[in-house]
Structure formats: C-alpha cells, structure tokens
Scaffold this motif. Structure first.
Motif, short mmCIF file in Angstrom:
data_model
loop_
_atom_site.label_atom_id
_atom_site.label_comp_id
_atom_site.label_asym_id
_atom_site.label_seq_id
_atom_site.Cartn_x
_atom_site.Cartn_y
_atom_site.Cartn_z
N MET A 1 0.82 -1.20 0.00
CA MET A 1 0.00 0.00 0.00
C MET A 1 0.86 1.25 0.00
N THR A 2 1.95 1.23 0.79
CA THR A 2 2.73 2.46 0.89
C THR A 2 3.57 2.72 -0.34
N LEU A 3 4.00 1.67 -1.03
CA LEU A 3 4.91 1.87 -2.14
C LEU A 3 4.21 2.03 -3.49
N GLY A 4 3.15 1.30 -3.67
CA GLY A 4 2.61 1.22 -5.03
C GLY A 4 1.73 2.39 -5.43
N ASP A 5 1.92 2.83 -6.67
CA ASP A 5 0.92 3.73 -7.25
C ASP A 5 -0.34 2.91 -7.42
N ARG A 6 -0.09 1.69 -7.85
CA ARG A 6 -1.17 0.75 -8.07
C ARG A 6 -0.81 -0.54 -7.35
N VAL A 7 -1.82 -1.17 -6.78
CA VAL A 7 -1.57 -2.42 -6.10
C VAL A 7 -2.33 -3.52 -6.81
N VAL A 8 -1.61 -4.61 -7.09
CA VAL A 8 -2.26 -5.77 -7.69
C VAL A 8 -2.42 -6.80 -6.57
N VAL A 9 -3.66 -7.19 -6.30
CA VAL A 9 -3.87 -8.21 -5.29
C VAL A 9 -4.11 -9.53 -5.99
N MET A 10 -3.34 -10.53 -5.63
CA MET A 10 -3.49 -11.84 -6.26
C MET A 10 -3.86 -12.87 -5.23
N ASN A 11 -4.63 -13.83 -5.66
CA ASN A 11 -4.89 -14.99 -4.81
C ASN A 11 -5.14 -16.19 -5.70
N ASP A 12 -4.53 -17.29 -5.32
CA ASP A 12 -4.80 -18.55 -6.00
C ASP A 12 -4.61 -18.45 -7.50
N GLY A 13 -3.54 -17.75 -7.90
CA GLY A 13 -3.20 -17.67 -9.32
C GLY A 13 -4.00 -16.68 -10.12
N ARG A 14 -4.89 -15.98 -9.45
CA ARG A 14 -5.70 -15.00 -10.18
C ARG A 14 -5.50 -13.61 -9.61
N ILE A 15 -5.69 -12.61 -10.49
CA ILE A 15 -5.67 -11.25 -10.01
C ILE A 15 -7.05 -10.93 -9.44
N GLN A 16 -7.08 -10.49 -8.19
CA GLN A 16 -8.34 -10.19 -7.55
C GLN A 16 -8.78 -8.76 -7.88
N GLN A 17 -7.78 -7.87 -7.85
CA GLN A 17 -8.13 -6.46 -8.06
C GLN A 17 -6.86 -5.68 -8.33
N VAL A 18 -7.00 -4.69 -9.16
CA VAL A 18 -5.89 -3.77 -9.38
C VAL A 18 -6.42 -2.38 -9.16
N ASP A 19 -5.78 -1.68 -8.27
CA ASP A 19 -6.33 -0.35 -7.95
C ASP A 19 -5.30 0.47 -7.21
N SER A 20 -5.66 1.73 -7.01
CA SER A 20 -4.80 2.54 -6.15
C SER A 20 -5.01 2.07 -4.72
N PRO A 21 -4.06 2.32 -3.88
CA PRO A 21 -4.15 1.77 -2.52
C PRO A 21 -5.45 2.17 -1.83
N GLN A 22 -5.82 3.41 -1.92
CA GLN A 22 -6.99 3.85 -1.17
C GLN A 22 -8.27 3.22 -1.70
N ARG A 23 -8.36 3.15 -3.03
CA ARG A 23 -9.57 2.56 -3.61
C ARG A 23 -9.65 1.08 -3.25
N LEU A 24 -8.50 0.46 -3.19
CA LEU A 24 -8.45 -0.95 -2.83
C LEU A 24 -9.04 -1.14 -1.43
N TYR A 25 -8.73 -0.16 -0.59
CA TYR A 25 -9.19 -0.24 0.79
C TYR A 25 -10.68 0.09 0.87
N ASP A 26 -11.05 1.09 0.10
CA ASP A 26 -12.42 1.58 0.21
C ASP A 26 -13.39 0.76 -0.60
N TYR A 27 -12.94 0.24 -1.73
CA TYR A 27 -13.88 -0.48 -2.61
C TYR A 27 -13.34 -1.85 -2.97
#
Lengths: 379, 294, 307, 453
Positions: free
Chosen positions: A199-225
C-alpha cells in the motif's frame, strides 16, 4: 522505461497451475506492487516478466515488443531478490559490475560512470571493496539495488526485497525505494506479501490470490472499494469483519438483519439485487464504535477480549454466534464480559455474495469502481 | 517458486553432459553388458571364444569351491561391518566426550582413511608374520600357535584385523560429525536424568545418528566385499585352503591367473546382481530410517 | 597453510573456553564435581591416547623398520631405529627406481582428479541448472553407475581396453575412472545449497552457464572442490586391482603394485623387508599429507556425501 | 597369419589330436575365429628396436641388462628390455599381445606355462631362428630336453635351475649334528629337524615355499611322474598320480613335520618369506632354487652363520633326479624375416658360452652350454664355489627320464593352484592323507578334463 502488458498469461508446473490466465497492464514509469499470500502466483508472475519462467499460454509485451520467448538478458530488466543474491566471494563493486561485464554491452568507462552514479545515490561508495559477508543486511540490500540500478534497465523487478530486514530498517528502506523511484521513474514491479509495503509503495496495487488477479487499484480505492471478499479481508489490519446477514427491504429502506441486530443500509448500487437474499456484511474495525446510548443503528454485543494498543483499544466482541473486532477509544472502560452497545458508521459498509465472494454493494458509492486489471496511468 | 533450472538450451546441455555419458556408457555400462554376453562363452586369452550356453552358470551352481567363497565373503563382510562399526563407535564416542584437544585426536584417528589398502596389507603381513612377526613370539608365549599361513581361521582373523584397522578412520569421520550434530540439550537432559555414559551412547546417540550408521553399513559392506582385495592378495592369496578366498579374489584368480574369462564373467554377473540386491535392500532400510532420523 | 593453523588454534581456543566454562559452572555447585569431571576427562584422554597409539602402531613399526638395514624385527627390542633411513630411502627411490612408480601414481591421480573434476562439474552444472527432457532419467543413469564398481566389471573392461589397443597404457588407468557418480552427486548437493537467486540474477544479467560456472560456482565451491579432489586423489592413488591387471610394464606401473616389486625377485630369495616398509611409508605419504593439510575441507565434503 | 619362409612346421599337440591331418588349418582357423583383432597381422610393439619382456627383477635384472647392453654394442641392434613384475605378468601380457597381434619380439616364459603359450599356436620354434651351424648339441641335454617338443627346440632355455637343500652349518653344529653329512631322505630330514628343535637351536627344522615345483621335485627325485602321459610330454594327461607310495609317504611326512612344528610354513608361493625364515635362523634347513646360492650365501654371512647346500632329499633313498625350473625365451610367429634374423642373433648371443658364464656368475642359474661348464671347470670356479658345484652336480648326475621332465600342460596354473591349496589342507591336517589325496586327484582331473575337453 517502458510499459508492460500481460495477456491471458497462464503458467503450469507439472500440471499444477500457478498463474491462471491473467491480464495485466503496467504503464510506463509506474510503481506497481503485487501482493498476496504465499503461493498466490505473485512471484511466478514476476519471474514470467523477467523471463526466468516461460508462460504456458499467453503473451507478454514490453513497449511494443512481444518478449514472450525472449531471453531475460534481452528484455532489459533488472531484478532484486529477497536474499539479495550477492555473490559472496566478490566485492561489492564486482558484484555490481559482474553482470554488466558479462553482458558485454557496456564499455568500461560507462560501467565506471554508472557505478559512481548509482553508488552515490545509494550512499554505498565506502563499501565497494568489501565482500557481502562484511556488510550488514541493509548495506547488502543497497548493493543489490546498486547492481540493478547500474544497468539502467527499462523495468525493475523486485521480489520481496525488504523481507529479510528488520522492521525499522524495512521502513527506512521503503522510503528510500519510493524516493529512488521518484528520481529515476523507471517502471517498477514490486512483489511482496506485506500489505503495508504494497500500500505504501505502489501507485497501483495488484492483489493476487490462488493464481488469479483479484483487483488492481490505487491503494486507497483498494481499501475503500474491495471488489472481493478476499481483497476486503486481505487489505487492512485487523481484517474487515464479516457478519452473515439477511437483506430486508422495506420500501426504499434496506436493512442488514442478523440474529441480534438490524443495521440500516444507505441507498447505493447493488442493494436492489441483494434484497431478500443472504449476504456477508463487511465492516472494518474502525467503522464500529462503542455507543453512548442505543439507537436505531446500534446493537448489543459482549466483549470477549480487550487489547490495549496505546492509540486505541482493540476489542473482540461477540453477538449471537458471530465474532468481530473493533477499535474503541483508548482508555474506554470496558472489561471482558461487559455488554456494550455498538454503533456502525453506515457509510462504510460492504456486502459480499456469500457464494462467490464478490462485492455486491459498497455504501459509499460516490465513485464507481475502475475496470478490473488495468492501471490508469493518470492518477 | 524459485528455480535453478534457468538454462534451457538442450543442445548445450547435451554437449556438457557428453563426457560423463560417453565415459559411463563405454567404460561402465558396455563392459557390464559385455560381461553378461561373455558369461555364455568359454573364453580365454589368445584361444578363441566358444559358445557354451549356461555351462558357466551350471558350473558355478555346482562348484563347492565357489559356494565356500560366497560363504567366506558374506562372513568376512559381516565381520568387517560389525567390527569396524563397533570399534569406530567406541572411538568416536570417546573423542566426542573429550572436551579439550578433540581436533588433534580426530586427525590422529582418521588418517588410515588415506592409508592405501596395499600398504595396510604389507605392513600387517610384516608385523603379524608367523615367523618373523614382531609380536609372534609374545603371542606364542601365551600359548597360541601363530600359524596363519597354514591355519585358515587364523588367517581370516588376521586379514580381518588389518581390514578393520584400515577402515575405522573412515567411519570415525562420519560418526564424530553425526555425534557433533546431536543437540546439546539432549545430552544435558540425559545427564540431568542421571543416564550413564554407555546408556547415553546406546539409548540416545545411536538412535539419533542411525541414518549415518545405515550409510556406513552400506559403505563398509562394499569395502568388505571389494576394498579388501589388496590385503587378501598380498597377505594370503585367498588361502590357506580358501579361508580368505573372498569373491573378488576368487574372481581375480579365475580371470587373471587361470584366464577363464567366460567363467569369470559369469562370476562378475552374479556379483553384480548381488551388489544390486544388497544396495537395494540397504536403501530400503535407510529409507525407513530416514524418518527416524528426521 | 596459515588458514589451517588459524583454524586449529581457533578450535583449540573454543574447546578451551568451553572447558573452562564447564568447570566454572560445575564449580558453582561443588568442587567435588570439578574433581570428578577432571578425573573423568583424564581417563578419557588416557583411553584416547591408547586408541591413537594402537592405530598408529603398525605404521610406526613400518617407519622404524624403514630405517634399518635388514629389516627383520622379531621382538620389541628390535625396534630401535636404525641408521639406514637415508640410504634405504635413497635406494628405494633411486636405486630401485621407486620414484618412477610414485611419479606414475601421481600423474595418474592428478590426471584422474582434474579430468573427473571437469567432467563432473559440467555434468552437475547441467543437472542442477538446466531444464531439459528426461532429466531425471539422465541423473538416474549417472547414479546407477554406483552399482558398477571396477571389481564387477574388470574382466570385460580388460578385454575392452586391450581391444582398443589401450592395454598397458596411461589411458587405461585414467579414462575409465573419469565418470564418477559420487563426484557428480556431491557437487549437485553442494550446488543445491547455493541460493537459486544467484543463478537467476546471473540469468537476468545475461551471464552464460560457463561463465557462471567459472566465476560463481567454482569460487563458491572451493572447499568442496578441494574436498572431492582429496577424496578422488586418495581413491585413485590407492587403486590396486585395476592397475595390477591392466599394467604390466614396469615403466608404467603404479606405486601400489610397485610395492610388491620391492620384495625383490622372490624366487632368488632376496629378502627386502626394510625396502618394503620404506616403500610402504613412501606410498602412504602423499595421501596422508593431503588428508592432514585439507582435513577441514575433506570433513565438510564428507558431510555432503552422506546425504 | 603370415608364416615366414615356410620354415614353420611346429604344430601343437592339441591340434594334432584334434585333427590329425589338417592340423595347421585347424590352428589357423581357431585363431582367426578368436577375436577380431587377431589373425590379421602380427606386428612388433616397436618397429625400431627389439622388445623383450622378462621377469628378472633385482640383481638378476641388472645382470640381464648388462648382457643386453653388450649385445647392443656388438651388433648395433637396439633392444628394449621391459621388466614385467613376474612370470605371471609376462604370461598375461604375452597372451593378450598374441591376441591383439601387437607383439614383443621375445618373451620370457616360466617353464610351467610353456604349454599354455604353445597352445596359442602363435609362437615360432626358436630352432627356426638359429643359424644352421649353431651348435645345438652343445646344450646340456638335461636342460634342453624339456624345451624340445617333437624334436624341435620350441623355446630358448635361458635361466634354469632346480631345487636344492640349503642348511645352516652353524646350527647343525650347535645341535650336535654333523654339518658334513646333511640329511638325504625325508626320514633324516625329520630326525635332524627334531634334534634341532629339541636342542632349542632353531624354532623349526626346515622350510620351503608352498609351490608345486617342490612337489614335482619330490616326485621326480623318486622317479615318478606327477601326471600321466609322461607328465604331459606324451599326450594329454588326464589325472594326477596320487595313488602311489610316493604321494602317501610325502604327505604323511609333511603332515607330521607340520604337526610337530618341524616344518615352518612360509605361505603359498612365498619364496621370499621362506628364505627369510631360513636366514633369520627360524629354520635350519631350506629348500629353494639353486639360483639362490648367491643371495643365500651373502645373507648367511650377514646373519653370521655358515651355510652349505646338499642334494634335494629323497623320499626313501632312491634318487632319480630333479626337474628343471626357470624360464626360456619364446618368439612369436609371423614376424618379418629381417626381424627374425635379429631375434635369432639375440638368442644366439644369449646362449653363447661367454654370456652363459656371465649370467651364471651373476645369478646362480645354470650355464646351459657344455663348453661354458668346461670353461668354468677350468677356471676353478666350482672348486672355489662348492655350493655351485653341488647345484650343478645335482643336475648332471640326474637320469634323463620322463619323471625328470616337469609337467607340460595347458591348465598349468589351475593345476598348480589346486595342488598348492590342497597341500595346505593336507599338511595342516584339516583332511586325512588318503582322503586328501583322493580329493586332490579328482580336483586335478576336473581341471585337466575341463581344459582338454
């Protein structure tokens, strides 16, 4: 500097699928962090980009060039490893220059100039004649960064580069990495299992689980949505509370109904479809507070554990057979076994499909979620 | 998900593997196959090969001399394994228990690893010589008639002692290393519980280092069967009356004293199968112990 | 070898400190415990010294005999060192040309060590750092040769070598030894203990396999390479059966077999026990020297082999 | 196979018996089918010099080198003398060389293995290489008779000897025995030994290496052949003559000697150990080669006792004579004529009286030429060196009968080993004499049968 695009990339190892057909677009100059639990495929994705692994299916592009079958050395990437990957028998200087010299793409003067520049930035000029064994963890990390830096690559790939450092140093290096990126603006892909780092480093954060991308977003949006229950629970500490509820509708009023509570849900997209069905109600710990008096949106709960954290009091509570955590004001006078009334900040509620785990509703629906799997370079 | 297998050029891999593959094929696999082929022939030097079918194997099966050699070999190898390991275990434990000067003792004990077996054989032949041996007169004063050039069991014992002497050092190397890896806490617990030294060795250490012991059983068995050839050749030539005629010596004699290459090949094949079965059995054993040792 | 000495000093110091600490901790309880500890240690030292004496004794006798003229010792009283050490060693080495056997053994051993190292390093490099089909089969193919020691195949090997016209040549006592499952296995185990990220960095940086081998793996494997070299040297130096059957020319014979020649022309009744013992000591010295000099690397390597 | 000059007329016994008429063809076919490399062509190991494989170590080797040096300087023919550890070593190498076709020009083969080499059908009778006027009849017949097969001298005798009894005069005197009348029969050997041991002079009475040669001697001295078919000189032998008084007396005596600690066993083929036992005074008598005179004399001097020698003891007093031992020079067939001429002159050189005298004085082996013996007589050599005299007399006084020609068989090594191994069981008493002898007989028969089948 270049952009990186992954299209429908799949990677199997002996029949085990590590990466399941992902699409990802990383814009030129971005700092993208990839986060997820271990075994989620994040390292494999990085290694696919580096060329250390070959994709089973799909294509990878850098700039306008397809690099799917291209040797790592021809991709113009640099990689930094968790364990620094320094050659123990070489001095720091030789570690930094060894790869460049092997590649043979650089003249000696060029190498010297680059080394000088990089070591000045990293403040390791004094360490160049020492071997890794004579360096501290942080210094080794700097040398490893130096090695990546001198080659002036199109893309930096970092595989948990700070994990082997102690907590304090990690925070310091984190800041330095951010500074370095703002200075060089090289496209950086950074893999970590640490959500704070992500969260602190990325302009964008890619969240992955089980070989799939769950979400790509800015840190705050990832947290909020958070788009999935997984993201919601993975990002944030303590994790978002999940309560099983039924959604009841009374005209335009919606409520999340549990055995011991009824929580009103503000009007937003998705409520209509959820009505009448079961759902998981997501409440972040900081969205709950101990109420002075009961009102419509408050409900009773029993405190089971109290953990004073100094700046807040972490309470574990139970209502019915559902458990959850919340941050209370520090120095709140509650003891385990006390019964309290809790109020909910209804603007910060989320609903998830109990079967698919997908988000069906965010109370704060001001902005619509961005398109999955892309990163907007314009922030 | 990291891997070391980063190089993928198959041609390169093939070229780099070529020397090992060629030497293995030509000098290891091919001769083995050839031994099988040759075992169906009556073959000698400069006299032409004649196909004889299973004659050589039939001869093996009915040869009481060969049967004796098999029994002697098994007995000898068993004695070597037991003798070497018992002595080495005691010596290793002794060194392990010493607090000061371990390193010096270790080197002073393990050096026979470097000792050429031929030297071991000649030196033992000399000092244990029934006529001119330095200790002969003392032992005979005790009422034992030192006569191992004529007396089979004595010869067996003398060669055995030489064989054990040469091999103890090798075993100590591994055993002291294994003992050194036993967690100090276990020793301390045992001491607090008042367990005696011997009990500590047998009840605590031996089970813990059992993977090492299994490995050594394999190595010592191979040594007992093959590595002792120079000693037998130089000390007893398989005698007296076949008392030390271990399989490898018997094979050597058949091939290079009698030039019966076909018959010798049949013996090789039997030996090969025996080694294979032995290794297989012991690997199975070590598999079982691997869990024990963790 | 300053490093080795440092090390010996180091371990001695560690041992001393440990002992001091132990006796201190014991002292806290009772002084009687110290005494018991010390007596015990004394007993252990006496036992250990006896063991060492027994193990060294045969070679000690051989060494003493090598200083005597006739070399017949039939009682302990005969063990007084003689004054013929120099003349015996000179006669063995020069007069009886034992130097030639030693040289042959040495050249053979060095050739095998160097050849095996190269061949095995390449094989281990491929097995650890390459991805290719049937890799496990290849590794098994190499490992399986453990079941084919020289003794089970020396008969056909003899025929093969003589048919190749290589009987009684230097080729015969070196090349068949070059493939070594043990060495490949030890190197493989060691390479597997080197972090994968090193080769990944190299790969990303465009460092080729041979350069990686030369500049990274070999320098990082120094101790193990020294260790396996010592193991291989001792193994080759001590070879007896194969040279015995394949080499018959005196000029090519190795020390192990040459020893027997020192016994003299047996049927003429020359007795040369002091010569035999002189030769034995000479033959023992090179591997012994290597063991003492490189014991640290050797022990380290053995721990890998066992896995 | 290329046969030179048509002078090749030797055919091995096996071939004759197998295919009486077409012996040569059989031999040739047999060889051709042998292995791919053989039969094609024979070429010398070294084109530029004569290669000679031998088994003469120590001082004997030095004496041989001296002779060869002399030959080189006289003829200008280069000779490469290659020492090969032992007779067994030369044999193995030779057989393998004959197999491959790359051969030494001359090789020294122990008389025990003569037939094994002849059975390869790949050696040239040396008689064909000697010039026509070479005085073959000057050879001592006792020596050459063994090497002459079907009236052809197959190999050139060179280093020959027989076994003799050495005894420690000083020990005899100390034990009250007359050093001038050494024992001549087994019974006397026993009683002398008993006295020596009883008087505490030596630990044992007598020693000798457990080598088949000594068994052969006991038989021949008693006028018996060891094997049937005249020890293999008249066809293929099928059995060992164990059912004889000779065998029973010998082994019964041997066992009693061992049992009573009168015989000291130095081990199988342990020539050096036996001599060493004698020289260190552990035993007062030694049976070994006449070629050891020089070494034993100086060894005795070093150890401070007086040594003498006597004839090989007889079983019961009747003496026929010893078998000869030692080795001879063989030559491969099929070498070019020019090469053969050079080899011929080498053999002639080695056989000439001067060389024989040098060789005899340097080593103790017999001179094999009558004229050499006469020369030595005239020089007073035998008077000055009575121990050589005894050795030589034992040879010349022998009758020339089938018994004094040592066994000539293909599976010599197998039979030798069988006899030696079984002897240990017999004298150590692990098996009774009658039982042991019949076991020995059937074991030898088995070996003979297998080889000749």
């Amino acid at each position: 500097m270049t952009d990186v695009t992954l299209q429908d990339v799949r990677k199997e190892f002996d029949g085990v699928v590590a990466v399941k057909n992902i699409d990802l677009q990383i814009p030129d100059g971005a700092f993208v962090t990839v986060v997820g639990p271990s075994g989620c495929g994040k390292s494999t994705t990085l290694r696919l980009i580096a060329g250390l692994e070959q994709a089973t299916e799909g294509t990878i592009q850098m700039g306008n060039q397809e690099v799917t079958g291209v040797e790592p050395k021809d991709r113009d990437v640099s990689m930094v490893f968790q364990n620094y990957a320094l050659y123990p028998h070489m001095t720091a200087r030789r570690n930094i220059t060894f790869g460049m010299k092997s590649a043979g793409d650089f003249s000696d003067e060029e190498i010297d100039r680059q080394v000088e520049e990089a070591t000045a930035v990293l403040d390791i000029d004094d360490l160049l004649d020492r071997k890794p064994g004579e360096l501290s963890g942080g210094e080794r990390q700097r040398v490893a960064l130096g090695r990546a830096l001198v080659r002036d690559p199109e893309v930096f790939l970092m595989d948990e580069p700070l994990s082997n450092l102690d907590a304090k140093l990690r925070i310091k290096m984190r800041a330095e990495l951010a500074k370095l990126h703002s200075e060089f603006e090289t496209t950086t892909i950074y893999v970590t299992h640490d959500q704070t780092e992500a969260m602190t480093l990325g302009d964008r954060v890619v969240v992955m689980n089980d070989g799939r991308i769950q979400q790509v977003d800015s840190p705050q949006r990832l947290y909020d949505y958070p788009e999935t229950r997984f993201v919601a629970e993975f990002i944030g500490d303590p994790a978002m509370n999940m309560l099983s509820v039924d959604i009841s509708r009374d005209g335009t009023e919606y409520e999340a109904v549990g055995p011991t509570f009824r929580i009103p849900l503000p009007e937003a997209d998705g409520l209509e479809t959820a009505a009448g069905a079961q759902a998981l109600l997501g409440i972040r710990p900081e969205s709950l507070s101990v109420a002075d008096s009961a009102d419509r949106s408050s409900f009773p709960a029993e405190v089971t554990v109290t953990e004073p954290l100094g700046d807040s009091l972490l309470l574990e509570c139970r209502t019915g057979d559902q458990e959850f955590k919340l941050h209370a004001e520090p120095r709140t006078a509650v003891e385990p076994g006390d019964r309290v009334a809790l109020t909910v900040e209804t603007e910060r509620l989320h609903l998830f499909d109990p079967q698919t785990g997908e988000a069906i509703y965010h109370a704060a629906a001001a902005q619509s979620p961005e398109v999955t799997s892309t990163v907007d370079s314009t922030i | 998900m990291s891997t070391r297998e980063v190089f993928t050029d198959h041609l390169q891999a093939g070229v780099l593997l070529l020397p090992t593959m060629v030497v293995s094929l030509v000098f290891l696999y091919y001769p083995t196959v050839r031994a099988v082929g040759l075992s169906f022939y009556r073959a000698s030097l400069a006299q032409g090969d004649v196909f004889v079918g299973l004659d050589n194997y039939r001869r093996l099966a009915t040869s009481s001399e060969y049967l004796q050699s098999v029994l002697i070999s098994v007995l000898f190898a068993t004695c070597v394994v037991v003798g070497v390991m018992a002595v080495a275990l005691c010596v290793s434990f002794l060194i392990h228990e010493i607090t000061v000067g371990k390193g010096v003792y270790l080197v002073a004990v393990i050096w026979p690893y470097a000792l050429p077996p031929a030297v071991a054989g000649l030196v033992f032949l000399f000092i244990a010589h029934p006529n001119i041996g330095i200790f002969t007169s003392y032992i005979e004063a005790l009422g034992v008639d030192v006569n191992w050039f004529s007396h089979g069991p004595q010869a067996f014992v003398v060669v055995l002692i030489a064989a054990v002497w040469k091999q103890v050092g090798y075993n100590v190397i591994f055993m002291t290393a294994a003992l050194g890896n036993v967690p100090e806490s276990l020793t301390e617990t045992a001491e607090l519980d008042g367990v005696s030294r011997t009990q500590r060795l047998l009840r605590v250490y031996v089970p813990i280092i059992s993977p090492t012991l299994v490995f050594l059983v394999i190595m010592n068995t191979i040594y007992g069967f093959f590595g002792t050839f120079p000693m037998v050749d130089l000390m007893t030539k398989g005698g007296p009356a076949g008392a030390t005629n271990i399989l490898i010596y018997d094979l050597y004699r058949t091939a290079f004293q009698f030039y019966e290459f076909g018959f010798a090949s049949a013996k090789s094949v039997v030996l090969f199968i025996a080694v294979g079965l032995l290794m297989y059995g012991q690997f199975r054993l070590s598999d079982r112990y691997a869990y024990y040792g963790g | 070898m300053p490093t080795t000495e440092d090390n010996m000093l180091g371990s001695l110091l560690t041992a001393l400190t440990a002992a001091a600490e132990r006796s201190r901790s014991a002292g806290r309880t009772t002084s009687e415990r110290i005494r018991r500890f010390e007596t015990e240690q004394l007993t252990l030292h006496v036992l250990a010294a006896t063991v060492v004496f027994l193990i060294v004794l045969p070679v000690l006798i051989a060494a003493l005999v090598s200083t005597k003229r006739a070399g017949i010792v039939t009682s302990i009283g005969d063990l007084v060192p003689g004054g013929h050490a120099l003349s015996n060693y000179r006669r063995a080495l020069i007069g009886l040309e034992f130097w030639r056997f030693m040289l042959n053994s040495f050249v053979m051993s060095v050739a095998v060590v160097v050849g095996k190292l190269i061949v095995s390093l390449l094989a281990a490099l491929v097995i650890v750092y390459y991805r290719f089909p049937y890799k496990n089969a290849v590794f098994l193919f190499i490992l399986f040769t453990l079941l084919l020691p020289v003794p089970v195949r020396f008969v056909p090997l003899y025929r093969l070598t003589t048919e190749l016209g290589m009987g009684n040549t230097f080729f015969a006592i070196t090349v068949p030894y070059l493939a070594s499952a043990t060495t490949v296995f030890i190197l493989r185990q060691h390479f597997l203990s080197i972090p994968a990220s090193l080769v990944e960095t190299a790969k990303v940086d465009g460092v080729g396999p041979l350069r990686f081998l030369w500049s990274v793996l070999i320098p990082m494997s120094r101790a193990v390479l020294v260790g396996v070299s010592v193991i291989m040297f001792v193994y080759t130096w001590n070879q007896y059966l194969w040279p015995l059957v394949i080499i018959n020319a005196e000029s090519l014979q190795v020390a192990q077999v040459g020893l027997n020649l020192l016994r003299g022309q047996a049927s003429t009744g020359e007795v040369a026990w002091s010569m035999v013992m002189t030769g034995s000591i000479l033959t023992l010295l090179p591997p012994l020297a290597l063991l003492v000099l490189f014991r640290r690397q050797l022990l380290e390597t053995f721990t890998i082999q066992q896995k | 196979m290329v046969h030179s000059g048509g002078g090749y007329d030797h055919v091995s016994r096996r071939s004759v018996l197998k295919a009486s008429g077409a012996a040569l063809t059989v031999g040739t076919v047999g060889l051709a089918g042998c292995s791919s490399s053989s039969g094609a062509s024979v070429r010398p190991v070294n084109e530029d010099s004569l290669t000679i494989w031998h088994a003469m170590g120590g001082t004997n080797g030095e004496t041989l080198q001296g002779l060869v040096d002399q030959f080189q300087s006289e003829t200008g023919i280069e000779v490469n003398l290659v020492f090969q550890d032992s007779y067994e070593g030369v044999l193995t190498n030779t057989l393998s060389a004959l197999d491959s076709g790359e051969v030494p020009d001359v090789f020294q083969i122990d008389s025990l293995f003569a037939q094994q080499v002849l059975d390869t059908d790949a050696v040239e009778p040396v008689e064909n290489l000697l010039s026509d006027d070479y005085p073959v009849d000057d050879f001592l017949s006792n020596v050459t008779s063994f090497f002459t097969i079907d009236d052809t001298l197959t190999s050139m005798p060179f280093n020959n000897s027989n076994a003799i009894l050495y005894y420690n005069r000083s020990a005899f005197e100390e034990a009250g025995l007359d050093p001038d009348s050494p024992p001549t029969t087994l019974e006397e050997v026993r009683s002398y030994s008993q006295t020596l041991v009883d008087e505490g002079v030596t630990e044992a009475g007598i020693t000798w290496p457990n080598h088949v040669w000594f068994i052969e001697h006991f038989y021949s001295v008693d006028g018996q052949t060891l094997l049937d078919a005249k020890n293999g000189h008249a066809g293929q032998p099928t059995t060992m003559q164990t059912d004889t008084e000779t065998a029973r007396s010998l082994y019964k005596w041997w066992h009693e000697m061992a049992d009573n600690g009168l015989f000291s066993n130095p081990g199988i083929e342990a020539w050096g150990e036996a001599t060493s036992t004698f020289l260190t005074g552990k035993a007062a008598m030694l049976m070994t080669s006449t070629a050891s005179v020089t070494g034993i004399r100086s060894g005795a001097e070093e150890n401070g006792f007086e040594v003498d020698n006597a004839f090989y003891p007889t079983i019961d007093g009747d003496r026929t004579g010893p078998v000869i031992g030692g080795a001879s020079w063989f030559v491969p067939s099929g070498l070019p004529q020019e090469r053969q001429d050079e080899i011929g002159s080498f053999l002639e050189f080695m056989g000439r009286p001067e060389s024989q005298i040098t060789w005899h004085k340097g080593t103790g082996y017999y001179p094999i030429r009558q004229s050499a013996v006469e020369q030595l007589e005239n020089d007073g050599w035998f008077t000055e060196n009575p121990m050589y005299r005894t050795a030589f007399d034992q040879l010349t006084q022998a009758e020339n009968t089938p018994a004094t020609k040592r066994m000539l068989i293909g599976p010599a090594r197998q039979v030798q080993t069988t006899i030696q191994d079984k002897s240990v069981e017999l004298f150590s008493g692990e098996v009774g004499v009658d039982e042991g002898l019949s076991e020995l007989k059937s074991a030898v028969e088995e070996e003979l049968n297998r080889y000749y089948s």
